[in-house]
Design a protein around this motif. Structure first.
Motif, short mmCIF file in Angstrom:
data_model
loop_
_atom_site.label_atom_id
_atom_site.label_comp_id
_atom_site.label_asym_id
_atom_site.label_seq_id
_atom_site.Cartn_x
_atom_site.Cartn_y
_atom_site.Cartn_z
N PRO A 51 0.84 -1.21 0.00
CA PRO A 51 0.00 0.00 0.00
C PRO A 51 0.87 1.26 0.00
CG PRO A 51 -0.04 -1.07 2.14
CD PRO A 51 0.75 -1.95 1.25
N GLN A 52 0.23 2.38 0.08
CA GLN A 52 0.91 3.66 -0.04
C GLN A 52 2.04 3.79 0.97
OE1 GLN A 52 -1.70 6.97 0.34
NE2 GLN A 52 -0.15 8.51 -0.13
N LYS A 53 3.15 4.34 0.48
CA LYS A 53 4.30 4.57 1.34
C LYS A 53 4.10 5.84 2.18
CE LYS A 53 7.50 2.15 -1.72
NZ LYS A 53 8.75 2.21 -2.51
N ILE A 54 4.93 5.95 3.23
CA ILE A 54 4.76 7.04 4.19
C ILE A 54 5.32 8.36 3.66
CG2 ILE A 54 5.31 7.82 6.53
CD1 ILE A 54 3.44 5.44 6.49
N SER A 55 6.48 8.31 2.99
CA SER A 55 7.12 9.53 2.54
C SER A 55 6.64 9.91 1.15
CB SER A 55 8.64 9.37 2.52
OG SER A 55 9.27 10.56 2.10
N GLY A 104 16.97 29.28 9.37
CA GLY A 104 17.47 29.99 8.21
C GLY A 104 18.74 29.40 7.63
N LEU A 105 19.31 28.40 8.30
CA LEU A 105 20.54 27.76 7.82
C LEU A 105 20.17 26.64 6.85
CD1 LEU A 105 23.66 27.36 8.04
CD2 LEU A 105 23.18 25.79 9.95
N GLN A 106 20.67 26.71 5.63
CA GLN A 106 20.35 25.70 4.61
C GLN A 106 20.74 24.31 5.09
OE1 GLN A 106 18.88 26.32 1.46
NE2 GLN A 106 18.73 24.11 1.32
N ALA A 107 19.83 23.36 4.93
CA ALA A 107 20.08 21.99 5.36
C ALA A 107 20.07 21.05 4.16
CB ALA A 107 19.02 21.55 6.37
N ASP A 108 20.77 19.94 4.30
CA ASP A 108 20.73 18.86 3.29
C ASP A 108 19.62 17.91 3.72
OD1 ASP A 108 21.25 17.02 1.32
OD2 ASP A 108 22.99 16.15 2.34
N ILE A 109 18.64 17.69 2.87
CA ILE A 109 17.44 16.91 3.22
C ILE A 109 17.28 15.75 2.25
CG2 ILE A 109 14.93 17.01 3.51
CD1 ILE A 109 15.34 20.08 3.99
N ARG A 110 17.09 14.54 2.80
CA ARG A 110 16.90 13.38 1.92
C ARG A 110 16.08 12.31 2.62
NH1 ARG A 110 20.89 9.17 2.56
NH2 ARG A 110 22.27 9.62 4.31
N VAL A 111 15.35 11.53 1.83
CA VAL A 111 14.58 10.41 2.35
C VAL A 111 15.53 9.23 2.56
CG1 VAL A 111 12.72 8.77 1.89
CG2 VAL A 111 12.48 11.17 1.21
N THR A 112 15.50 8.65 3.75
CA THR A 112 16.39 7.51 4.04
C THR A 112 15.64 6.20 4.21
OG1 THR A 112 16.28 8.08 6.40
CG2 THR A 112 18.14 8.95 5.13
N GLU A 113 14.33 6.27 4.38
CA GLU A 113 13.53 5.06 4.53
C GLU A 113 12.12 5.38 4.09
OE1 GLU A 113 13.25 1.55 7.87
OE2 GLU A 113 13.25 3.62 8.58
N ASN A 114 11.54 4.46 3.32
CA ASN A 114 10.18 4.73 2.84
C ASN A 114 9.52 3.43 2.44
OD1 ASN A 114 7.92 6.15 2.10
ND2 ASN A 114 8.68 6.74 0.08
N ASN A 115 8.57 2.99 3.22
CA ASN A 115 7.81 1.78 2.90
C ASN A 115 6.42 1.91 3.52
OD1 ASN A 115 8.05 0.80 5.73
ND2 ASN A 115 10.20 0.45 5.19
N SER A 116 5.68 0.84 3.53
CA SER A 116 4.30 0.91 4.01
C SER A 116 4.20 1.03 5.52
CB SER A 116 3.53 -0.34 3.57
OG SER A 116 4.15 -1.52 4.09
N SER A 117 5.30 0.72 6.23
CA SER A 117 5.28 0.78 7.70
C SER A 117 5.91 2.04 8.26
CB SER A 117 6.03 -0.43 8.29
OG SER A 117 5.38 -1.63 7.95
N ARG A 118 6.87 2.60 7.52
CA ARG A 118 7.67 3.68 8.11
C ARG A 118 8.28 4.54 7.02
NH1 ARG A 118 11.83 1.46 12.26
NH2 ARG A 118 10.00 1.65 13.60
N GLY A 119 8.35 5.83 7.32
CA GLY A 119 9.08 6.75 6.47
C GLY A 119 10.03 7.57 7.30
N SER A 120 11.23 7.84 6.76
CA SER A 120 12.22 8.63 7.49
C SER A 120 12.87 9.64 6.56
CB SER A 120 13.31 7.73 8.08
OG SER A 120 12.78 6.86 9.06
N ILE A 121 13.08 10.82 7.08
CA ILE A 121 13.78 11.88 6.37
C ILE A 121 14.96 12.33 7.23
CG2 ILE A 121 13.63 14.27 5.54
CD1 ILE A 121 10.72 13.77 4.84
#
Length: 902
Positions: free
Chosen positions: A518-522, A585-602
């Protein structure tokens, strides 16, 4: 008018470890005890000695002098050595509610072995005391408490201020808990050393008593004056009988006597004025200038608090419930091992230990103790789950061959969905089955079959399954030599169905083509979303949290701020007028590290530049013993970069956002906080304390001059405007502050300082907490406040992992899915389910966090007799075979006993 009596009580306040490590302090303890026994044996005029309210001092002494046991016991029975009621003198705010109870219960039970103990709630140097202490003491049969802090200001080197900021005009007061329970409170208004080293020469005695009599009379409400003949690690005053005799000769209108707390309390109670001042709830130095509250020990060496909270949770929330469930099904309860684990843990709970305000050697030894408790806890969890799973019917649905059962146990006492992440042995080959050099390659070359997870009804559960390699392992059977093996492993992640409170469910890893997930979290690279929350991350790493249930959105939360800390392990101090560094205001590096039907992580990464330390001028201030309040020192012009790695994680059914921070601390003399602006208009907030979700003002009393107004919490703090609320639960982060016009919750994630900070200069370089650091918390938006929304259930869900056990297919008398104990919380907070310390009965404990009566319903699956009990597990009132909808009064702590539960 009654004659004035000076009660002189001999003691030595024994910090087990502090400015010296434990063994060096023990060296002096042995000398003190040897001198005391010699004095008691040879001088009948030396009446008694108060052994600091803690029985562990006896354990420490007998490890060196075991031959003295009978002599010490003799003097205890004669009430010449006064012990108990505590096991150790524990910090009140940095240890859990149940840890405070176990400290009292174990201390009282240990004391009973010697024949006598003091019925005094003794808190001589506790750094503030929780508001439910009177109720706890009354339930233990104790009606008097003595304490040195929390009401009257104390400053550098424990100097007592002569201030109007004194919540009671007397050193005697009525101390009342929120439920109405009260005890007689005795404040050491002139500290617990006001009768130390009494002169035995007339000239010195005149000066001494002229001052001391005036000081004591100033605050005494009766003719009975209290003089504490001792101080920290104080050697025995051997000429005390002579000093008392001289005082009686010099002041014939006053009776000077070598007394005890029992004698003093009895005479005070018979002489009290008709009306005493009532002090309600917490003793936290509310009406002081705020410069010596010692509250920032909550953030000194945060790694200790994290280890402690983990250990407490394992003992209280995992092992004891699991052992109780196993005991209910015929297994032996590991009472001796559990008590040993608790005692090991509580050796880290004295105020100078868990508070992180000792020299480095002390805290190095604490880490070793925590690791020992952790080792014991993990083995006990493993043992109890093995006993339980052996009794469960794990027969798989008929269509699945070679199914691997995974049993998930919920010990929280609340219904929950949870995400399971489990490494599973897919195939195991023992060295006895194949030449071991061939096993690793044989398993590695095997291709992974199609796998999925099903529940006990055979319904497929969306799961993420990844190969986890081949690893060496071994079994330690009860009936044969160790069995080494290699196992091919997979990592399985899935979200459970709703688990019942105190229940379990069986899932199966099976060979089957999985259905489409089913649909992923992220979503969209910067969004996490489930049915309850939508989290969107901004370019600077702050994020919005939308509560989809209420429609309320928290905006741009989760930034970090960093300031200098030129204080010490006890108290935070930043330079006047200093502006904090911030990631906003400090630029951050943002990326998805986990993404499935149970859990999403950024993952959010900041390169955060801050000063490398305080300016070198701070060293001169420390050398001169300049008190933290009066220090001013700049931050260094040299900069360092903290790479802050923040991971936001949202599980499928989570009502909160899990946050984990990891970084390498390369800076000194600073405090780092995470900030949650809410915009809520309110003059108060809530925080978890011992058996209480306490209401505290956002602003201090008018006497407060410290720019900071920090507070303790056990595991969460919360702001609400009545319509919407935010609760932030933490793992071992126990300091917070309400800032920015009383609308923002700021939580300390690191505090780095360089010295102990009390009566001398004791450098503590390890308190700078250099190196790799982590912090975890949980952001829970909700309607209403934390009590009405039951946000504490989500907070505890974050604290307590479900236990997942791999087992085999077998029959059992327990059903595949089931529940061990049923109860309806109805707004009550569960703290404990366990077997008794000295009986075979079960005990179930809750408290009411609200000002309204609640109803408690419990149902044990077997025929038992219920009875009302108390915190020390006494049988008070038989209820019968049913416990249904019994009232729990406002703020009450209730313990229910169950007889015949095995």
């Amino acid at each position: 008018m009654a004659k004035t009596t000076a009660h002189i009580i001999s003691h030595s306040h024994w910090d087990r470890e502090w400015y010296l490590p434990f063994e060096k302090h023990r060296f002096y303890l042995v000398k003190l005890m040897d001198a005391l026994l010699e004095k008691l044996e040879n001088d009948p005029e030396y009446k008694s000695f108060h052994l600091d309210g803690q029985t562990i001092a006896l354990d420490d002494y007998f490890e060196v002098r075991p031959e003295k046991y009978d002599l010490v016991k003799k003097y205890i029975q004669e009430k010449r050595i006064i012990i108990g009621p505590w096991y150790i003198l524990q910090d009140a705010f940095l240890t859990s509610a149940e840890a405070n109870v176990r400290n009292l219960v174990i201390g009282m039970n240990e004391s009973k072995k010697y024949g006598q103990y003091s019925k005094l709630g003794y808190f001589p140097d506790t750094f503030g005391i929780y508001g439910q202490a009177p109720q706890i003491l009354k339930q233990a049969g104790i009606d008097t408490a003595a304490f040195g802090r929390g009401v009257k200001p104390t400053g550098f080197n424990n100097m007592v201020s002569d201030s109007e900021n004194f919540e009671s005009p007397y050193s005697e007061l009525e101390w009342q808990s929120p439920d109405g329970s009260s005890v007689l409170g005795v404040l050491f208004a002139n500290w617990y050393s006001n009768g130390n080293e009494i002169p035995s020469s007339k000239e010195e005695a005149e000066k001494f008593w002229e001052q001391k009599l005036a000081d004591a009379k100033k605050y005494a409400s009766t003719p009975h004056l209290l003089y504490m003949n001792g101080c920290d690690h104080q050697p025995l005053q051997k000429d005390l009988p002579e000093a008392i005799k001289l005082a009686n000769e010099m002041y014939p209108d006053i009776e000077f006597k070598h007394s005890s707390f029992e004698e003093y309390m009895e005479e005070v109670k018979n002489s009290l004025p008709e009306k005493l001042q009532t002090v309600t709830g917490e003793l936290r130095n509310q009406r002081t200038d705020g410069w010596s509250t010692l509250v920032n020990t909550a953030s000194a060496r945060i790694y200790l608090k994290q280890m402690n909270q983990s250990a407490q949770n394992k003992l209280e929330r995992l092992i004891e419930p699991l052992a109780t469930f196993a005991y209910m099904n015929g297994e032996e309860y590991p009472e001796d091992y559990l008590r040993f684990a608790w005692k090991q843990l509580m050796q880290n709970h004295p105020h100078d230990s868990i508070c992180g305000c000792s020299i480095d050697e002390v805290h190095e030894e604490m880490v070793t103790r925590f690791k020992k408790v952790d080792q014991m806890a993990d083995k006990l969890i493993e043992e109890q789950t093995e006993k339980l799973t052996a009794k469960m019917n794990t027969t798989a649905p008929a269509e699945f061959d070679n199914a691997i059962p995974l049993i998930v146990m919920n010990t929280t006492g609340y219904k929950r969905h949870t995400t399971i992440e489990k490494v599973v042995d897919l195939e195991k080959i023992y060295f006895s089955e194949m030449p071991f050099p061939e096993i690793h390659g044989h398993l590695t070359d095997k291709s992974l079959p199609k796998l999925t997870v099903v529940n006990a009804n055979g319904e497929e559960i969306p799961a993420t399954i990844e190969e986890h390699g081949v690893e060496f392992g071994y079994d330690l059977p009860d009936d044969k030599f160790r069995q080494p093996h290699y196992a091919k492993k997979v990592k399985v992640m899935f979200t459970t169905d709703e688990l019942p409170e105190f229940g379990y469910a069986t899932y199966y890893l099976v060979e089957k083509e999985p259905m489409v997930s089913p649909q992923k979290i992220s979503q969209a690279g910067n969004i996490l979303e489930n049915d309850y929350l939508r989290v969107s991350v901004h370019e600077d790493g702050t994020y919005n949290v939308l509560d989809k249930v209420t429609g309320h959105e928290l905006k741009s939360v989760g930034s970090y701020e960093d300031t200098s800390d030129i204080g010490n392990e006890y108290m935070f101090k930043k330079a006047t007028g200093e502006k904090p560094y911030t990631t906003k205001g400090l630029q951050a590096d943002i990326r998805v590290t986990e993404n499935n039907s149970s859990r999403g992580s950024i993952e959010i990464i900041h390169q955060f530049k801050i000063p490398v330390s305080a300016h070198e001028e701070l060293e001169a201030l420390k050398d001169r013993l300049v008190w933290h309040k009066d220090r001013e020192a700049r931050r260094s012009e040299e900069m360092t970069t903290l790479e802050l790695k923040t991971t936001l994680t949202l599980d499928k059914h989570a009502k909160g956002l899990a946050v984990k921070l990891a970084f390498n601390n390369t800076a000194k003399d600073h405090r780092l906080r995470v900030v949650y602006p809410t915009g809520f208009t309110t003059d108060h907030h809530l925080a978890e304390s011992a058996f209480e979700i306490v209401k505290r003002p956002n602003k201090p009393e008018v006497e407060w001059s410290n720019p900071s107004f920090d507070h303790h919490q056990h595991s969460f703090a919360s702001l609400s405007d009545g319509q919407n609320g935010l609760t932030v639960a933490t793992k071992g982060l126990q300091e917070y502050e309400i800032v920015e016009d009383n609308t923002t919750l700021a939580i300390t994630v690191l505090r780095a300082v360089s010295e102990l900070g009390d009566w001398g200069y004791f450098p503590t370089p390890e308190a700078q907490c250099l190196g790799n650091q982590t912090a975890e918390w949980y952001v829970i938006p909700h309607a209403g406040d934390a009590i009405s929304a039951k946000a504490y259930e989500a907070a505890y869900d974050f604290q307590i992992p479900a236990v997942c056990v791999q087992t085999d297919i077998h029959d059992g008398e327990l059903t595949t899915n089931g529940q061990f104990i049923q109860w309806e919380s109805n707004g009550l907070v569960l703290t404990s389910v366990k077997r008794g310390e000295t009986s075979k009965d079960l005990f179930f404990r809750v408290y009411n966090p609200s000002n309204e009566e609640k109803l408690l319903t419990i149902q044990h699956p077997n025929d038992v007799n219920y009875y009302d009990s108390n915190l020390i597990e006494e049988k008070l009132n038989m209820i019968g075979e049913k416990y249904q909808e019994r009232p729990v009064g406002a703020y009450k702590i209730i313990t229910v006993g169950m007889e015949g539960a095995n």
